[in-house]
Design a protein around this motif. Sequence first.
Motif, PDB file in Angstrom:
ATOM      1  N   GLU A  45      37.536 -44.120  21.357  1.00 27.22           N
ATOM      2  CA  GLU A  45      37.661 -43.519  22.503  1.00 27.22           C
ATOM      3  C   GLU A  45      37.845 -44.938  23.406  1.00 27.22           C
ATOM      4  OE1 GLU A  45      34.701 -40.334  22.842  1.00 27.22           O
ATOM      5  OE2 GLU A  45      34.865 -40.891  24.930  1.00 27.22           O
ATOM      6  N   LEU A  46      38.747 -45.007  24.175  1.00 24.09           N
ATOM      7  CA  LEU A  46      39.271 -45.963  24.831  1.00 24.09           C
ATOM      8  C   LEU A  46      39.204 -45.630  26.102  1.00 24.09           C
ATOM      9  CD1 LEU A  46      40.076 -49.021  23.583  1.00 24.09           C
ATOM     10  CD2 LEU A  46      42.498 -48.281  24.038  1.00 24.09           C
ATOM     11  N   ASN A  47      38.850 -46.672  27.182  1.00 25.81           N
ATOM     12  CA  ASN A  47      38.825 -46.412  28.776  1.00 25.81           C
ATOM     13  C   ASN A  47      40.177 -46.756  29.110  1.00 25.81           C
ATOM     14  OD1 ASN A  47      36.188 -45.273  28.483  1.00 25.81           O
ATOM     15  ND2 ASN A  47      35.387 -47.196  28.975  1.00 25.81           N
ATOM     16  N   GLU A  48      41.118 -46.090  28.896  1.00 24.56           N
ATOM     17  CA  GLU A  48      42.617 -46.736  29.285  1.00 24.56           C
ATOM     18  C   GLU A  48      43.558 -45.508  29.593  1.00 24.56           C
ATOM     19  OE1 GLU A  48      44.327 -49.857  29.535  1.00 24.56           O
ATOM     20  OE2 GLU A  48      45.793 -48.360  30.465  1.00 24.56           O
ATOM     21  N   ALA A  54      47.394 -48.247  25.626  1.00 28.52           N
ATOM     22  CA  ALA A  54      46.382 -47.906  24.635  1.00 28.52           C
ATOM     23  C   ALA A  54      46.879 -47.969  23.244  1.00 28.52           C
ATOM     24  CB  ALA A  54      45.984 -46.446  24.953  1.00 28.52           C
ATOM     25  N   LYS A  55      48.193 -47.637  23.053  1.00 26.18           N
ATOM     26  CA  LYS A  55      48.776 -47.614  21.659  1.00 26.18           C
ATOM     27  C   LYS A  55      48.772 -49.146  21.342  1.00 26.18           C
ATOM     28  CE  LYS A  55      51.254 -44.048  19.767  1.00 26.18           C
ATOM     29  NZ  LYS A  55      52.408 -43.572  19.350  1.00 26.18           N
ATOM     30  N   ASN A  56      49.136 -50.148  22.072  1.00 24.32           N
ATOM     31  CA  ASN A  56      49.220 -51.454  22.034  1.00 24.32           C
ATOM     32  C   ASN A  56      48.077 -52.161  21.752  1.00 24.32           C
ATOM     33  OD1 ASN A  56      51.975 -52.038  22.233  1.00 24.32           O
ATOM     34  ND2 ASN A  56      52.060 -52.144  24.261  1.00 24.32           N
ATOM     35  N   ILE A  57      46.832 -51.600  22.532  1.00 30.44           N
ATOM     36  CA  ILE A  57      45.502 -52.374  22.338  1.00 30.44           C
ATOM     37  C   ILE A  57      44.987 -51.900  20.940  1.00 30.44           C
ATOM     38  CG2 ILE A  57      43.151 -52.018  22.928  1.00 30.44           C
ATOM     39  CD1 ILE A  57      44.181 -51.626  25.843  1.00 30.44           C
ATOM     40  N   LEU A  58      45.363 -50.617  20.470  1.00 34.10           N
ATOM     41  CA  LEU A  58      45.043 -50.179  19.157  1.00 34.10           C
ATOM     42  C   LEU A  58      45.550 -50.949  18.111  1.00 34.10           C
ATOM     43  CD1 LEU A  58      44.863 -46.292  20.252  1.00 34.10           C
ATOM     44  CD2 LEU A  58      42.821 -47.738  19.698  1.00 34.10           C
ATOM     45  N   LYS A  59      46.831 -50.984  18.327  1.00 36.59           N
ATOM     46  CA  LYS A  59      47.574 -51.642  17.089  1.00 36.59           C
ATOM     47  C   LYS A  59      47.113 -53.176  17.000  1.00 36.59           C
ATOM     48  CE  LYS A  59      52.133 -49.407  17.162  1.00 36.59           C
ATOM     49  NZ  LYS A  59      53.514 -49.430  17.748  1.00 36.59           N
ATOM     50  N   ASP A  60      46.687 -53.772  18.105  1.00 36.63           N
ATOM     51  CA  ASP A  60      45.992 -55.167  18.129  1.00 36.63           C
ATOM     52  C   ASP A  60      44.799 -55.110  17.419  1.00 36.63           C
ATOM     53  OD1 ASP A  60      46.529 -57.615  18.893  1.00 36.63           O
ATOM     54  OD2 ASP A  60      45.434 -57.590  20.830  1.00 36.63           O
ATOM     55  N   MET A  61      44.009 -54.046  17.644  1.00 34.75           N
ATOM     56  CA  MET A  61      42.802 -53.965  16.844  1.00 34.75           C
ATOM     57  C   MET A  61      42.830 -54.049  15.542  1.00 34.75           C
ATOM     58  SD  MET A  61      40.732 -51.091  19.060  1.00 34.75           S
ATOM     59  CE  MET A  61      40.006 -51.257  20.738  1.00 34.75           C
ATOM     60  N   LEU A  66      40.712 -53.873  12.047  1.00 39.88           N
ATOM     61  CA  LEU A  66      40.456 -52.687  11.133  1.00 39.88           C
ATOM     62  C   LEU A  66      41.419 -52.836   9.897  1.00 39.88           C
ATOM     63  CD1 LEU A  66      40.375 -50.345  14.327  1.00 39.88           C
ATOM     64  CD2 LEU A  66      38.566 -51.318  13.406  1.00 39.88           C
ATOM     65  N   ALA A  67      42.486 -53.226   9.845  1.00 40.76           N
ATOM     66  CA  ALA A  67      43.314 -53.198   8.593  1.00 40.76           C
ATOM     67  C   ALA A  67      43.566 -54.518   8.226  1.00 40.76           C
ATOM     68  CB  ALA A  67      44.664 -52.565   9.061  1.00 40.76           C
ATOM     69  N   ASN A  68      43.727 -54.605   6.811  1.00 40.58           N
ATOM     70  CA  ASN A  68      43.997 -55.815   6.342  1.00 40.58           C
ATOM     71  C   ASN A  68      45.430 -55.610   5.807  1.00 40.58           C
ATOM     72  OD1 ASN A  68      44.623 -57.832   4.367  1.00 40.58           O
ATOM     73  ND2 ASN A  68      43.064 -57.359   2.930  1.00 40.58           N
ATOM     74  N   THR A  69      46.271 -56.201   6.584  1.00 40.15           N
ATOM     75  CA  THR A  69      47.738 -55.724   6.563  1.00 40.15           C
ATOM     76  C   THR A  69      48.550 -56.364   5.394  1.00 40.15           C
ATOM     77  OG1 THR A  69      47.955 -57.544   7.926  1.00 40.15           O
ATOM     78  CG2 THR A  69      48.178 -55.642   9.157  1.00 40.15           C
ATOM     79  N   VAL A  70      47.656 -57.181   4.605  1.00 40.91           N
ATOM     80  CA  VAL A  70      48.395 -57.424   3.294  1.00 40.91           C
ATOM     81  C   VAL A  70      48.600 -56.534   2.231  1.00 40.91           C
ATOM     82  CG1 VAL A  70      48.185 -59.006   1.375  1.00 40.91           C
ATOM     83  CG2 VAL A  70      47.583 -60.043   3.529  1.00 40.91           C
ATOM     84  N   ILE A  71      47.577 -55.708   2.309  1.00 43.93           N
ATOM     85  CA  ILE A  71      47.446 -54.496   1.339  1.00 43.93           C
ATOM     86  C   ILE A  71      47.236 -53.005   1.874  1.00 43.93           C
ATOM     87  CG2 ILE A  71      46.481 -56.022  -0.447  1.00 43.93           C
ATOM     88  CD1 ILE A  71      43.522 -54.655   0.284  1.00 43.93           C
ATOM     89  N   GLU A  72      47.075 -53.114   3.291  1.00 45.64           N
ATOM     90  CA  GLU A  72      46.944 -51.851   3.971  1.00 45.64           C
ATOM     91  C   GLU A  72      47.982 -51.347   5.058  1.00 45.64           C
ATOM     92  OE1 GLU A  72      42.119 -51.117   3.567  1.00 45.64           O
ATOM     93  OE2 GLU A  72      42.865 -52.452   5.312  1.00 45.64           O
ATOM     94  N   ASP A  73      48.419 -50.290   5.212  1.00 45.99           N
ATOM     95  CA  ASP A  73      49.152 -49.801   6.182  1.00 45.99           C
ATOM     96  C   ASP A  73      48.486 -49.094   7.470  1.00 45.99           C
ATOM     97  OD1 ASP A  73      51.656 -50.574   5.292  1.00 45.99           O
ATOM     98  OD2 ASP A  73      51.608 -48.766   4.023  1.00 45.99           O
ATOM     99  N   TYR A  74      48.620 -49.228   8.602  1.00 46.68           N
ATOM    100  CA  TYR A  74      47.840 -48.278   9.543  1.00 46.68           C
ATOM    101  C   TYR A  74      49.011 -47.575  10.519  1.00 46.68           C
ATOM    102  CZ  TYR A  74      49.377 -51.997  12.626  1.00 46.68           C
ATOM    103  OH  TYR A  74      49.867 -52.832  13.391  1.00 46.68           O
ATOM    104  N   ARG A  75      48.323 -46.489  10.883  1.00 49.37           N
ATOM    105  CA  ARG A  75      48.987 -45.626  11.856  1.00 49.37           C
ATOM    106  C   ARG A  75      48.106 -45.259  13.117  1.00 49.37           C
ATOM    107  NH1 ARG A  75      51.233 -40.341  12.192  1.00 49.37           N
ATOM    108  NH2 ARG A  75      49.337 -39.450  11.237  1.00 49.37           N
ATOM    109  N   VAL A  76      48.660 -45.112  14.160  1.00 53.32           N
ATOM    110  CA  VAL A  76      47.735 -45.008  15.362  1.00 53.32           C
ATOM    111  C   VAL A  76      48.491 -43.787  16.061  1.00 53.32           C
ATOM    112  CG1 VAL A  76      47.227 -45.815  17.895  1.00 53.32           C
ATOM    113  CG2 VAL A  76      47.407 -47.507  15.761  1.00 53.32           C
ATOM    114  N   ARG A  77      47.377 -42.805  16.263  1.00 54.67           N
ATOM    115  CA  ARG A  77      47.792 -41.440  16.989  1.00 54.67           C
ATOM    116  C   ARG A  77      46.997 -41.306  17.916  1.00 54.67           C
ATOM    117  NH1 ARG A  77      47.169 -36.446  14.916  1.00 54.67           N
ATOM    118  NH2 ARG A  77      45.775 -37.270  13.099  1.00 54.67           N
ATOM    119  N   ILE A  78      47.711 -41.128  19.163  1.00 54.09           N
ATOM    120  CA  ILE A  78      46.894 -40.683  20.473  1.00 54.09           C
ATOM    121  C   ILE A  78      46.498 -39.137  20.301  1.00 54.09           C
ATOM    122  CG2 ILE A  78      46.815 -40.524  22.918  1.00 54.09           C
ATOM    123  CD1 ILE A  78      46.877 -43.439  22.059  1.00 54.09           C
ATOM    124  N   LEU A  79      45.108 -38.815  20.429  1.00 50.13           N
ATOM    125  CA  LEU A  79      44.781 -37.372  20.505  1.00 50.13           C
ATOM    126  C   LEU A  79      44.652 -36.739  21.754  1.00 50.13           C
ATOM    127  CD1 LEU A  79      42.012 -37.561  17.955  1.00 50.13           C
ATOM    128  CD2 LEU A  79      44.199 -37.149  17.237  1.00 50.13           C
TER     129      LEU A  79
END
Lengths: 80, 80
Positions: A45-48, A54-61, A66-79
Amino acid sequence: MKARITVTLKNGVLDPQGQAIEGALGGLGFENIGSVRQGKTFDVELNETDEAKAKNILKDMCEKLLANTVIEDYRVRILS
Amino acid sequence: MKARITVTLKNGVLDPQGQAIEGALGGLGFENIGSVRQGKTFDVELNETDEAKAKNILKDMCEKLLANTVIEDYRVRILS
């Protein structure tokens, strides 16, 4: 603003936890299971109010913590 | 048939792992974070072509192994 981040192992990365679950499901009588792979979700939950910001902040996180980008993929979805 | 199961903590259930992540994000300089709650995903590949049947099998898996329904909610989504 609420968002859900989903972190999954990249294709080809070994997933012993998923394999253990697969075995346990087989032991419980579940058949016809091709494969099981485990991932993580983070409900943030983001106060933005600006969605793009918000998406940029979350990707930055994801990149930083949150993710080890060497072995993991991540996906951000605004609810909402 | 591919499906994704998402298991999240019910509202009101304490989530120390989420709180730790929240603290860590704060330590990294991220501000304006309301809350973070962690969940799990399971990507299951099932050799079953009927969608309704597959959903029933997956729900059964959640009830019996993947989710602790006392404190967790689960959601089954057929991907393909």
